[in-house]
Design an enzyme around this catalytic site. Structure first.
Site, PDB file in Angstrom:
ATOM      1  N   SER A 195       0.711  -1.253  -0.312  1.00  0.00           N
ATOM      2  CA  SER A 195       0.251   0.257   0.307  1.00  0.00           C
ATOM      3  C   SER A 195       1.079   0.943  -0.300  1.00  0.00           C
ATOM      4  CB  SER A 195      -1.173  -0.196   1.041  1.00  0.00           C
ATOM      5  OG  SER A 195       0.168   0.887   2.383  1.00  0.00           O
ATOM      6  N   HIS A 234      -0.282   5.882   7.215  1.00  0.00           N
ATOM      7  CA  HIS A 234       0.435   5.517   5.645  1.00  0.00           C
ATOM      8  C   HIS A 234       0.048   7.280   4.990  1.00  0.00           C
ATOM      9  CE1 HIS A 234      -2.368   1.832   5.149  1.00  0.00           C
ATOM     10  NE2 HIS A 234      -1.162   2.193   3.961  1.00  0.00           N
TER      11      HIS A 234
END
Length: 271
Positions: free
Chosen positions: A40, A253
């Protein structure tokens, strides 16, 4: 007669070797295609504008996309292929993402390893559980980071090199995720102890990846910790999404600025 035959054979063999070397050098010079590998962090989760809801590749905002924009499309030959996918492990990269690597591949970027040590479940435990729960989850992940992960990375890197013998490979590492300041900005949902534990885990993971990268010729480690220093989640100017920002899986993230900083570092390294 025998001596002449031996000398003649040696000259012929030398000539063949010279031709082969010349061809190999030419092929290496022409290798410019770019293949994106990883999880990711490589796909750009956290930046939004996703192409699909499976691999969650950010359209234009991942660090590979931003690096291509900075370096110029022409630098990457005839092909740019993004095989990255959210949730990828070393095993899934090995089995599902290497199909486009060949002798014409000149550039490879890869971020992988976090899912192999269960970082997502560890983060969930630390956000929702107690300090003790968090410490237990971190220790379980560190056990994987120091036992199974090094060998898995060695095998993956060896396969990448065998499939793409002319590629420059950039192994892009993870940052420390959260500030350890006693006064984090906003609702960080993590105690100081939990944040310290998570960053310790990030340090161990980074060092394992760095060491395995250094052991492979033609591979360069890009340390995410220095890139994001002072801009972790829960700082005044975060480049990483804190819990409660965006969707649940986007937490921890990078945001668009964070991925831009990754691309800036790649551009500094590669020119």
């Amino acid at each position: 007669m025998t001596r002449r035959w031996i000398v003649g054979t040696a000259i012929a063999a030398t000539a063949v070797a010279a031709v082969a070397l010349t061809a190999a050098v030419a092929q290496a010079a022409e290798a410019r295609d770019y293949v994106v590998l990883g999880d990711s962090y490589a796909s750009g989760l956290g930046a939004g504008s996703y192409r699909d809801q499976t691999c969650l590749q950010s359209d234009g905002y991942s660090y590979p996309a931003r690096w291509v924009a900075k370096k110029g499309r022409a630098a990457f030959g005839d092909s740019i292929v993004n095989r990255s996918c959210s949730g990828a492990t070393v095993t899934t990269v090995s089995t599902k993402q290497l199909g486009n690597l060949d002798a014409e591949t000149g550039w490879v970027t890869i971020t992988v390893g976090g899912n192999d040590i269960g970082f997502t479940s560890t983060l969930t435990t630390c956000v929702l559980g107690t300090d003790a729960n968090c410490a237990t989850a971190v220790q379980a992940g560190l056990g994987k980071a120091t036992t199974s992960l090094p060998g898995a990375l060695d095998r993956l890197f060896a396969t990448i090199r065998s499939k793409a013998p002319n590629a420059k490979v950039y192994v892009v590492g993870y940052p420390r995720l959260v500030t350890t300041s006693a006064t984090p900005v906003g609702n960080c949902m993590l105690s100081t102890y939990e944040r310290q534990q998570l960053n310790h885990s990030a340090d161990v993971l980074a060092e394992v990846i760095r060491q395995r990268t250094a052991a492979k010729s033609g591979f360069t480690f890009v340390d995410g910790r220095s890139i994001f220093s002072g801009h972790e989640a829960c700082t005044a100017a975060p480049w990483i999404n804190r819990p409660g920002t965006g969707s649940l899986n986007e937490a921890f993230h990078p945001n668009r600025t964070g991925y831009e900083q990754y691309a800036n570092r790649l551009q500094q390294i590669t020119g």
